[in-house]
Design a protein around this motif. Sequence first.
Motif, PDB file in Angstrom:
ATOM      1  N   THR A  46     -12.746  21.444  42.156  1.00  0.00           N
ATOM      2  CA  THR A  46     -12.432  20.047  42.448  1.00  0.00           C
ATOM      3  C   THR A  46     -11.916  19.907  43.876  1.00  0.00           C
ATOM      4  N   ALA A  47     -11.019  20.774  44.270  1.00  0.00           N
ATOM      5  CA  ALA A  47     -10.463  20.721  45.628  1.00  0.00           C
ATOM      6  C   ALA A  47     -11.535  20.964  46.681  1.00  0.00           C
ATOM      7  N   GLU A  48     -12.445  21.874  46.395  1.00  0.00           N
ATOM      8  CA  GLU A  48     -13.505  22.224  47.346  1.00  0.00           C
ATOM      9  C   GLU A  48     -14.692  21.267  47.250  1.00  0.00           C
ATOM     10  N   ASN A  49     -14.756  20.506  46.160  1.00  0.00           N
ATOM     11  CA  ASN A  49     -15.911  19.654  45.867  1.00  0.00           C
ATOM     12  C   ASN A  49     -17.195  20.468  45.965  1.00  0.00           C
ATOM     13  N   GLY A  50     -17.125  21.670  45.408  1.00  0.00           N
ATOM     14  CA  GLY A  50     -18.273  22.565  45.471  1.00  0.00           C
ATOM     15  C   GLY A  50     -18.046  23.796  44.630  1.00  0.00           C
ATOM     16  N   GLY A  51     -18.972  24.728  44.783  1.00  0.00           N
ATOM     17  CA  GLY A  51     -18.922  25.949  44.006  1.00  0.00           C
ATOM     18  C   GLY A  51     -19.468  25.767  42.604  1.00  0.00           C
ATOM     19  N   PHE A  52     -20.197  24.678  42.400  1.00  0.00           N
ATOM     20  CA  PHE A  52     -20.785  24.429  41.087  1.00  0.00           C
ATOM     21  C   PHE A  52     -21.914  25.424  40.857  1.00  0.00           C
ATOM     22  N   ARG A  53     -22.214  25.689  39.606  1.00  0.00           N
ATOM     23  CA  ARG A  53     -23.267  26.661  39.287  1.00  0.00           C
ATOM     24  C   ARG A  53     -24.464  26.050  38.592  1.00  0.00           C
ATOM     25  N   HIS A  68     -23.824  16.063  46.168  1.00  0.00           N
ATOM     26  CA  HIS A  68     -24.635  16.484  47.313  1.00  0.00           C
ATOM     27  C   HIS A  68     -25.101  17.919  47.088  1.00  0.00           C
ATOM     28  N   ASP A  69     -26.210  18.273  47.724  1.00  0.00           N
ATOM     29  CA  ASP A  69     -26.850  19.566  47.488  1.00  0.00           C
ATOM     30  C   ASP A  69     -25.930  20.762  47.752  1.00  0.00           C
ATOM     31  N   SER A  70     -25.040  20.640  48.713  1.00  0.00           N
ATOM     32  CA  SER A  70     -24.193  21.777  49.061  1.00  0.00           C
ATOM     33  C   SER A  70     -23.181  22.116  47.953  1.00  0.00           C
ATOM     34  N   GLN A  71     -23.032  21.250  46.962  1.00  0.00           N
ATOM     35  CA  GLN A  71     -22.121  21.553  45.866  1.00  0.00           C
ATOM     36  C   GLN A  71     -22.594  22.758  45.053  1.00  0.00           C
ATOM     37  N   LEU A  72     -23.896  23.045  45.093  1.00  0.00           N
ATOM     38  CA  LEU A  72     -24.426  24.212  44.380  1.00  0.00           C
ATOM     39  C   LEU A  72     -24.444  25.475  45.239  1.00  0.00           C
ATOM     40  N   ALA A  73     -24.110  25.324  46.504  1.00  0.00           N
ATOM     41  CA  ALA A  73     -24.090  26.481  47.399  1.00  0.00           C
ATOM     42  C   ALA A  73     -22.907  27.383  47.037  1.00  0.00           C
ATOM     43  N   PRO A  74     -23.042  28.683  47.276  1.00  0.00           N
ATOM     44  CA  PRO A  74     -21.905  29.573  47.033  1.00  0.00           C
ATOM     45  C   PRO A  74     -20.677  29.094  47.815  1.00  0.00           C
ATOM     46  N   ASN A  75     -19.524  29.195  47.190  1.00  0.00           N
ATOM     47  CA  ASN A  75     -18.265  28.803  47.814  1.00  0.00           C
ATOM     48  C   ASN A  75     -17.292  29.953  47.618  1.00  0.00           C
ATOM     49  N   GLU A  76     -16.922  30.605  48.704  1.00  0.00           N
ATOM     50  CA  GLU A  76     -16.093  31.804  48.619  1.00  0.00           C
ATOM     51  C   GLU A  76     -14.755  31.531  47.935  1.00  0.00           C
ATOM     52  N   ARG A  77     -14.157  30.383  48.190  1.00  0.00           N
ATOM     53  CA  ARG A  77     -12.850  30.093  47.579  1.00  0.00           C
ATOM     54  C   ARG A  77     -12.963  29.947  46.058  1.00  0.00           C
ATOM     55  N   VAL A  78     -14.040  29.358  45.591  1.00  0.00           N
ATOM     56  CA  VAL A  78     -14.259  29.237  44.140  1.00  0.00           C
ATOM     57  C   VAL A  78     -14.695  30.587  43.570  1.00  0.00           C
ATOM     58  N   ASP A  79     -15.593  31.252  44.265  1.00  0.00           N
ATOM     59  CA  ASP A  79     -16.101  32.538  43.766  1.00  0.00           C
ATOM     60  C   ASP A  79     -15.006  33.604  43.683  1.00  0.00           C
TER      61      ASP A  79
END
Length: 163
Positions: A46-53, A68-79
Amino acid sequence: MPNGMGYFHMYHLSLTNPVFAAYAIAAVLMVLKGVAMSWLTVIRMTAENGGFRNPEDMKKTMANPRPHDSQLAPNERVDRIRRIQLNDLENLPYFLVAGLLYVTTAPSLLLAQFLFYGYVVTRLLHFIAYYTAQIHDIRAALWTPGSLIIIFMAGSTFVSAVW
């Protein structure tokens, strides 16, 4: 303790047994830590608005009003949180099983507390090291004592069961 093997075995797995109570405290803390990792993942996503799988997470909803498309991109903080959770999933079940079986060997309370609470401390320190991106050597140094505790409890239980 009254005579009778049935009571003796039930006593081992009762909160009136201080060894089992120590195990229960450690086990509950580890279960809560494991569950907390899922919540921490959601908070971080939620904080990153990303890291979705999942592609369906890209649909417009109240929780995701501007996908947005980048929400599915790898996110190091979430990963990173997911890797910590995976490490828990690779380790906590062994502690939960080995610890419960170890209780049935009727170990001394002091030794059991040292092992159970020592494991909890090593897992919490390992979490901090992983969360703060410490090098592998530090994480391994914090993981190793917990692993040795599991091996000791499993080995002690095995010896007790065989002899």
